[in-house]
Design a protein around this motif. Structure first.
Motif, mmCIF file in Angstrom:
data_model
loop_
_atom_site.group_PDB
_atom_site.id
_atom_site.type_symbol
_atom_site.label_atom_id
_atom_site.label_comp_id
_atom_site.label_asym_id
_atom_site.label_seq_id
_atom_site.Cartn_x
_atom_site.Cartn_y
_atom_site.Cartn_z
ATOM 1 N N SER A 1 42.914 -29.986 101.408
ATOM 2 C CA SER A 1 43.728 -28.532 101.464
ATOM 3 C C SER A 1 42.821 -26.993 101.751
ATOM 4 O O SER A 1 43.329 -26.913 103.429
ATOM 5 N N GLN A 2 41.808 -27.491 101.141
ATOM 6 C CA GLN A 2 40.489 -26.171 102.189
ATOM 7 C C GLN A 2 39.826 -27.149 103.101
ATOM 8 O O GLN A 2 39.974 -25.661 104.034
ATOM 9 N N ARG A 3 40.062 -28.384 103.574
ATOM 10 C CA ARG A 3 39.755 -28.606 104.787
ATOM 11 C C ARG A 3 40.798 -27.869 105.796
ATOM 12 O O ARG A 3 40.717 -27.818 107.080
ATOM 13 N N LEU A 4 41.443 -28.693 105.499
ATOM 14 C CA LEU A 4 43.225 -27.777 106.358
ATOM 15 C C LEU A 4 43.010 -26.467 107.322
ATOM 16 O O LEU A 4 42.865 -25.988 107.822
ATOM 17 N N ASP A 5 42.842 -25.772 105.787
ATOM 18 C CA ASP A 5 42.226 -24.425 106.205
ATOM 19 C C ASP A 5 41.240 -24.115 106.837
ATOM 20 O O ASP A 5 41.384 -23.363 108.015
ATOM 21 N N GLN A 6 40.370 -25.095 106.801
ATOM 22 C CA GLN A 6 39.504 -24.654 108.060
ATOM 23 C C GLN A 6 39.505 -24.638 109.354
ATOM 24 O O GLN A 6 39.404 -24.014 110.312
ATOM 25 N N LEU A 7 40.481 -26.406 109.514
ATOM 26 C CA LEU A 7 40.886 -26.601 110.761
ATOM 27 C C LEU A 7 41.794 -25.549 111.586
ATOM 28 O O LEU A 7 41.551 -25.168 112.297
#
Length: 55
Positions: free
Chosen positions: A39-45
């Motif tokens: 979820s955090q990685r998705l937020d970054q993208l």
């Protein structure tokens, strides 16, 4: 032109990662470490994609 290509690449990565997030959340739970990391990685993208559109 380069920004358009980067935007499209991010769009594909976001779609792929969103599917992984859904699968992980269903299989392991929403509070599982792997789900939260995804979820955090998705937020970054998504933030990167948003910054491109703001330029």
């Amino acid at each position: 032109m380069c920004e358009i290509k980067l935007y499209r690449e991010l769009e594909l990565k976001i779609k792929h990662l969103r599917n992984i997030l859904i699968e992980t959340g269903v299989q392991k739970g929403l509070n599982h470490k792997e789900t939260l990391t995804c979820s955090q990685r998705l937020d970054q993208l998504i933030l990167k994609q948003f910054q491109i559109t703001k330029q």
